[in-house]
Design a protein around this motif. Structure first.
Motif, mmCIF file in Angstrom:
data_model
loop_
_atom_site.group_PDB
_atom_site.id
_atom_site.type_symbol
_atom_site.label_atom_id
_atom_site.label_comp_id
_atom_site.label_asym_id
_atom_site.label_seq_id
_atom_site.Cartn_x
_atom_site.Cartn_y
_atom_site.Cartn_z
ATOM 1 N N ALA A 73 0.333 6.703 -0.424
ATOM 2 C CA ALA A 73 -0.266 7.390 -1.566
ATOM 3 C C ALA A 73 0.831 7.860 -2.528
ATOM 4 N N PHE A 74 1.900 8.383 -1.980
ATOM 5 C CA PHE A 74 3.030 8.804 -2.821
ATOM 6 C C PHE A 74 3.607 7.610 -3.580
ATOM 7 N N ALA A 75 3.741 6.489 -2.865
ATOM 8 C CA ALA A 75 4.281 5.304 -3.517
ATOM 9 C C ALA A 75 3.335 4.823 -4.612
ATOM 10 N N GLY A 76 2.037 4.887 -4.342
ATOM 11 C CA GLY A 76 1.065 4.479 -5.348
ATOM 12 C C GLY A 76 1.177 5.342 -6.591
ATOM 13 N N LEU A 77 1.300 6.636 -6.381
ATOM 14 C CA LEU A 77 1.435 7.548 -7.509
ATOM 15 C C LEU A 77 2.728 7.270 -8.278
ATOM 16 N N GLY A 78 3.816 7.125 -7.534
ATOM 17 C CA GLY A 78 5.100 6.838 -8.183
ATOM 18 C C GLY A 78 5.039 5.545 -8.965
ATOM 19 N N GLY A 79 4.383 4.525 -8.372
ATOM 20 C CA GLY A 79 4.267 3.237 -9.050
ATOM 21 C C GLY A 79 3.453 3.364 -10.326
ATOM 22 N N SER A 80 2.400 4.164 -10.258
ATOM 23 C CA SER A 80 1.556 4.377 -11.427
ATOM 24 C C SER A 80 2.365 5.014 -12.564
ATOM 25 N N LEU A 81 3.099 6.038 -12.180
ATOM 26 C CA LEU A 81 3.914 6.738 -13.171
ATOM 27 C C LEU A 81 4.962 5.797 -13.773
ATOM 28 N N TYR A 82 5.558 5.032 -12.890
ATOM 29 C CA TYR A 82 6.591 4.092 -13.303
ATOM 30 C C TYR A 82 6.017 3.083 -14.303
ATOM 31 N N ALA A 83 4.814 2.590 -13.991
ATOM 32 C CA ALA A 83 4.189 1.617 -14.887
ATOM 33 C C ALA A 83 3.812 2.267 -16.216
ATOM 34 N N LEU A 84 3.316 3.515 -16.164
ATOM 35 C CA LEU A 84 2.954 4.211 -17.401
ATOM 36 C C LEU A 84 4.176 4.407 -18.288
ATOM 37 N N ILE A 85 5.287 4.763 -17.650
ATOM 38 C CA ILE A 85 6.512 4.986 -18.415
ATOM 39 C C ILE A 85 6.943 3.707 -19.125
ATOM 40 N N ASN A 86 6.852 2.576 -18.395
ATOM 41 C CA ASN A 86 7.280 1.315 -18.980
ATOM 42 C C ASN A 86 6.160 0.615 -19.740
ATOM 43 N N ALA A 87 4.944 1.157 -19.654
ATOM 44 C CA ALA A 87 3.774 0.629 -20.353
ATOM 45 C C ALA A 87 3.453 -0.807 -19.987
ATOM 46 N N THR A 88 3.910 -1.233 -18.822
ATOM 47 C CA THR A 88 3.604 -2.605 -18.393
ATOM 48 C C THR A 88 3.755 -2.744 -16.884
ATOM 49 N N VAL A 89 3.065 -3.733 -16.346
ATOM 50 C CA VAL A 89 3.319 -4.117 -14.965
ATOM 51 C C VAL A 89 3.178 -5.634 -14.861
ATOM 52 N N THR A 90 4.150 -6.259 -14.185
ATOM 53 C CA THR A 90 4.116 -7.711 -13.981
ATOM 54 C C THR A 90 4.406 -7.995 -12.512
ATOM 55 N N PRO A 91 4.199 -9.237 -12.079
ATOM 56 C CA PRO A 91 4.474 -9.523 -10.665
ATOM 57 C C PRO A 91 5.932 -9.255 -10.281
ATOM 58 N N SER A 92 6.818 -9.224 -11.257
ATOM 59 C CA SER A 92 8.226 -9.029 -10.880
ATOM 60 C C SER A 92 8.722 -7.603 -11.149
ATOM 61 N N THR A 93 7.798 -6.685 -11.498
ATOM 62 C CA THR A 93 8.227 -5.300 -11.730
ATOM 63 C C THR A 93 8.724 -4.647 -10.444
ATOM 64 N N PHE A 94 8.113 -5.022 -9.334
ATOM 65 C CA PHE A 94 8.446 -4.361 -8.072
ATOM 66 C C PHE A 94 8.965 -5.381 -7.068
ATOM 67 N N PRO A 95 10.173 -5.848 -7.261
ATOM 68 C CA PRO A 95 10.689 -6.897 -6.382
ATOM 69 C C PRO A 95 11.107 -6.326 -5.023
ATOM 70 N N LEU A 96 11.393 -7.241 -4.133
ATOM 71 C CA LEU A 96 11.836 -6.854 -2.794
ATOM 72 C C LEU A 96 13.058 -5.949 -2.864
ATOM 73 N N THR A 97 13.926 -6.245 -3.826
ATOM 74 C CA THR A 97 15.147 -5.446 -3.925
ATOM 75 C C THR A 97 14.832 -3.984 -4.219
ATOM 76 N N LEU A 98 13.680 -3.724 -4.822
ATOM 77 C CA LEU A 98 13.323 -2.333 -5.081
ATOM 78 C C LEU A 98 13.102 -1.588 -3.765
ATOM 79 N N SER A 99 12.530 -2.277 -2.792
ATOM 80 C CA SER A 99 12.366 -1.638 -1.485
ATOM 81 C C SER A 99 13.724 -1.250 -0.912
ATOM 82 N N ILE A 100 14.695 -2.134 -1.106
ATOM 83 C CA ILE A 100 16.045 -1.835 -0.628
ATOM 84 C C ILE A 100 16.610 -0.644 -1.389
ATOM 85 N N THR A 101 16.399 -0.647 -2.705
ATOM 86 C CA THR A 101 16.883 0.472 -3.517
ATOM 87 C C THR A 101 16.266 1.781 -3.040
ATOM 88 N N LEU A 102 14.969 1.754 -2.784
ATOM 89 C CA LEU A 102 14.293 2.975 -2.336
ATOM 90 C C LEU A 102 14.904 3.492 -1.038
#
Ligand SMILES: Nc1ncnc2c1ncn2[C@@H]1O[C@H](COP(=O)(O)OP(=O)(O)OP(=O)(O)O)[C@@H](O)[C@H]1O
Ligand SMILES: [Mg+2]
Lengths: 357, 298, 235
Positions: free
Chosen positions: A236-265
């Motif tokens: 749920a926290f990740a969903g909220l964070g993702g929502s906020l992240y998408a709102l900030i960037n005003a877009t979401v695409t299949p490559s917005t959240f790549p595997l490397t982001l999991s590593i970054t997190l």
């Protein structure tokens, strides 16, 4: 006796409230000073810190690992985008609740088969989940916009806020800061919630499960349910964070959240300090300003930032930091404080720990 | 017969198996490490990619394909040994999350370094074997000399690994070190060395998979092994993580599942083949297809 | 052959052994006796290098083996059958035995045949997995696995655990026989003081990590106080 305990607990709750509130206000104040670019960075950092906090809770308190939080972020982001298409004018809070609910639901779906899996199995399972999001988004074009993704512009700055600004770039300044302030407030609310969760009955049960599942079961903790709950909260926290992240960037695409982001997190969480609020704050700050930091390192070492090496510096540095932290100070930066404090005051602070230094 | 080999079903089976053996090899390499050290190595794919790239660079300098394959495997061996000694050894006895985090970090470093050195574009190794599919009485059969070589190589490696574990002294010591390190030590087995050898062996097997990918018509790019690692991981879990045979069969099943999804449903959804298979298996047999469900007595 | 001098072992804050000294010699069985938690297993584990002592020294012959790795101690001819026997259930009987042979240069095939002769039960079922063996058979296997490398020192941690009295008695006889036949230095840790003392030449009694008595096994067996307080042997 009971009343006393209750009272003490309330005292703790209000001191947590004060702490989070102070930090939130301080950050809000800082946004007034920062230039628009830094405000935008801060906004993303706040969004990411929410995800990091969820992950920190999952790993630090329940002892489960997820490499799929970028997937839960994506789910929240797509929910946001799809909702924005149909209900562009609904209050933003609905969007957040929806993103959390969708994140939690997908967490539940993953958790049910996964909580029977331990450690590495679970990590791999969540990794597989996050890898499945992009193909799904690419396939169901009519809903997700396919390769091109979704665009939306739901974060409108209210007039009273706009009026606070003047000058040539007033709108840009105001928009950037409004976004940052909104993100900081949302993060503040989630941090307050998590601070209480850490110290709740559930939080204690979670730690017992983490440290000794046999003992936890003996005292009546329902293992699958507790593990699933941990997962659902993190998702749920990740969903909220993702929502906020998408709102900030005003877009979401299949490559917005790549595997490397999991590593970054994971890196941010480990660097900040597993299972602590301050660790998630530190993680968010590092994320927000890592590009500045990397730019700085590039210019110090004379690496051309547009060269191959320069472009990959961040990945290299993050990876190395992750390894070094885990090998040498598994409690992260937040763990250095108590350790130092202990040296000075010889006072033991209980820091949750999944890392068994 | 010739009609049968050229039927759509056989097209799919050949193509699925060709992809499946790659997963099988990666799954096998994960099982070797899991069995010897109980670590799931998330950097396995990246390590293999890196070792193959080193080999590929030598091909560019004019080295013969076969020698490059050998060189890549050798680099893989070194890589595996290095990783175990330097990154994993300090973590034995610590919570398993620590090793996961470190291997994930290593994955990040390797991919970033590979992109920095070799860019993120796809690279292809020219093989001396033809990639052109056979024709049988005018009909296409989805097999080429290279695909057959790929099958043969995979089978040889699997037999080698199975034989090594089953029939040799080294294999016995490897298994004992994994099953009961303390007892093995008391019997004079150099357990630390065995753990390193396990990682070396595993990395080498993974490298073969990456080199096959690089030699195929689609080539290899630095993050290419991520998806393959996930499929390999799923294959290993489907097989029960303890069983090399299970891992191999799991890999083949995933290759087939992906291929059939691609042909009969949607190309975009093909990567979901493994997950679908995993969910089905977890529901039917949570301990994996090939694990003897005997609980271990202590 | 084995000489332990002023050995102290701690597990964190727990003191498991303090200032323990004793000696075990070739051709003799030395019993180490004591109640649960007395530190008997810890003593054997320290000799084998599985735990690092805080102070003191351990000699094999004239050589200190204190800071050596477990596998190297094993390769010097110290065979240790751990508590619970340490049979690897997922391997076959023959594989377990073959493992034992790596500690020395002995010819594996000849070693196997010798052990199968000594323990025919094992020979008959050499390809079977050890999970199919009974407790007594597992003890046989553990002994055979220790002996296959022709050790100089045999450390046995509670071999009688879980065995019927009849089987225990046969096992003890076998230990004594092997000790004489191969000039072995046997250190026999036992809670079952009676059967251990029956075959022992020397004995050491541990209590809460310290040596409360040591010397000739017969003397110890006949000491009324020891029998009563530490060995749980009542007339
Ligand atoms: N790994 C360990 N960590 C902490 N304490 C330990 C450990 N192993 C043993 N101990 C403690 O050290 C003491 C001696 O234990 P040890 O196993 O040597 O006793 P023992 O004489 O073999 O007992 P038993 O007859 O029950 O096998 C005990 O108090 C025990 O609790
Ligand atoms: Mg004991």
């Amino acid at each position: 006796m009971k009343r006393l305990a209750l009272f003490a607990n309330q005292g703790a709750t209000s001191s947590r409230l004060v702490g989070v509130l102070l930090l939130t206000l301080l950050t809000l104040a800082i946004t007034f000073v920062l230039p628009p670019v830094a405000d935008s960075q801060l906004a993303s950092g706040a969004a990411i810190s929410i995800v990091v906090l969820g992950l920190s809770w999952l790993i630090g308190w329940s002892g489960q690992i997820s490499l799929g939080n970028s997937g839960f972020m994506a789910v929240g982001a797509y929910a946001t985008g799809i909702w924005a298409h149909h209900h562009a004018s609904s209050p933003i809070i609905f969007t957040f609740v929806l993103a959390m609910a969708v994140g939690a639901f997908s967490g539940l779906i993953i958790a049910i088969p996964s909580t029977r899996l331990r450690g590495p199995y679970l990590a791999g399972m969540t990794l597989a989940f996050s890898a499945a999001i992009a193909p799904l988004a690419q396939n169901y074009t009519s809903i997700t916009g396919g390769e091109g993704g979704l665009f939306f512009n739901t974060l409108t700055t209210p007039h009273w806020f706009l009026n606070l600004f003047s000058g040539q770039n007033a709108t840009i300044d105001a928009n950037a800061q409004w976004t940052a302030d909104l993100a900081v407030v949302v993060a503040g609310v989630t941090f307050f919630f998590m601070a209480n969760l850490f110290h709740s009955h559930t939080g204690r049960a979670m730690r017992l499960v983490r440290d000794n599942d046999v003992a936890a079961e003996l005292v009546g903790v329902n293992l699958p349910r507790t593990r699933t709950l941990a997962f659902v909260v993190a998702a749920a926290f990740a969903g909220l964070g993702g929502s906020l992240y998408a709102l900030i960037n005003a877009t979401v695409t299949p490559s917005t959240f790549p595997l490397t982001l999991s590593i970054t997190l994971l890196t941010l969480m480990v660097l900040g300090g597993i299972g602590t609020l301050s660790g998630a704050v530190i993680g968010g700050i590092i994320y927000a300003f890592s590009s500045n930091l990397v730019g700085h390192i590039n210019s110090l070492t004379g690496i051309n930032p547009t060269s191959n090496l320069g472009a990959n510096m961040q990945g290299i540095i993050f990876g190395i930091l992750l390894i070094l932290t885990m090998l040498f100070t598994p409690r992260g930066i937040a763990g250095l404080g108590p350790r130092f404090g202990r040296l000075v005051a010889n006072r033991r602070r209980v820091a949750p720990l999944a890392t068994g230094e | 017969m010739s009609q049968f080999l050229s039927s759509p079903i056989m097209h799919n089976i050949f193509a699925g198996l060709a992809q499946g053996v790659i997963y099988s090899l990666v799954a096998l390499s994960l099982v070797i490490i899991w069995q010897s050290t109980h670590v799931l190595n998330f950097a396995q794919g990246a390590m293999a990619m890196f070792a193959s790239y080193v080999g590929m660079t030598e091909i560019d300098r004019g080295l013969n394909y076969w020698l490059c394959l050998v060189l890549s495997i050798f680099v893989g061996l070194l890589f595996g040994g290095f990783t175990e000694r330097v990154l994993i050894r300090p973590l034995y006895g610590k919570p398993e999350i620590n090793a996961i985090v470190v291997t994930v970090g290593f994955l990040g470093v390797l991919e970033a370094v590979a992109q920095a050195v070799w860019t993120s574009t796809t690279r292809n190794i020219a093989t001396p074997l033809s990639q052109i599919y056979f024709h049988n009485q005018g009909r296409l059969v989805l097999l080429s000399p290279f695909v057959i070589f790929q099958f043969a190589l995979a089978i040889v490696i699997m037999l080698f690994v199975a034989g090594l574990f089953r029939f040799t002294d080294l294999g016995l010591q490897l298994r004992a070190s994994a099953l009961a390190p303390e007892v093995a030590r008391l019997l004079g087995v150099r357990v630390n060395r065995m753990l390193t050898i396990g990682w070396m062996l595993s990395a080498a097997v993974g490298t073969v998979a990456a080199t096959i990918v690089a030699s195929g018509s689609f080539g290899l790019y630095p993050s290419d092994m991520d998806g393959i690692l996930i499929a390999g991981f799923i294959a290993a879990v489907v097989g029960g993580l303890e069983s090399p045979v299970g891992a191999v069969i799991g890999g083949l099943l995933i290759g087939l599942a992906e291929q059939f999804i691609l042909s009969y449903w949607s190309a975009d959804l093909a990567p979901l083949g493994g997950i679908i298979l995993l969910v089905v298996v977890l529901m039917l047999r949570p301990q994996g297809l090939f694990t003897k469900s005997v609980s271990r007595r202590v | 052959m084995i000489r332990v001098e002023h050995l102290t072992v701690n597990y964190g804050a727990i003191n498991a052994l303090s200032d323990v000294s004793f000696e075990a010699n070739p051709g003799r069985v030395t019993a180490v006796l004591g109640a649960n938690g007395a530190g008997k297993s810890t003593l054997l584990r320290a000799i084998s290098g599985l735990v690092a002592p805080k102070s003191g020294d351990i000699f094999l012959g004239e050589r200190s083996i204190l800071s050596m790795a477990t596998e190297n101690i094993a390769r010097l001819g110290v065979a240790h059958v751990p508590e619970g026997r340490g049979v690897i259930h997922e391997l076959t009987i023959e594989e377990n035995l073959r493992l034992g042979a790596f500690a020395s240069e002995v010819d594996v095939r000849a070693g196997l045949e010798r052990q199968y002769e000594l323990f025919p039960v094992l020979g008959d079922r050499r390809k079977k997995y050890c999970s199919t063996l009974s407790g007594g058979e597992r003890q046989m296997l553990a002994m055979a696995r220790a002996l296959i490398s022709d050790p100089k020192v045999l450390l046995l941690d509670e071999p009688s655990l879980g065995l019927a009295p009849q089987v225990t008695s046969e096992l003890m006889n076998l230990i004594l026989e092997l000790c004489h036949a191969n000039d072995l230095t046997v250190v026999l840790v036992e809670q079952n003081a009676k059967s251990a003392l029956r075959i022992s030449h020397d004995a050491v009694v541990l209590h809460l990590g310290t040596v409360v008595a040591s010397g000739d096994a017969d003397t110890i067996a006949n000491d009324k106080n020891l029998r009563h307080y530490y060995l749980g042997l009542v007339q």
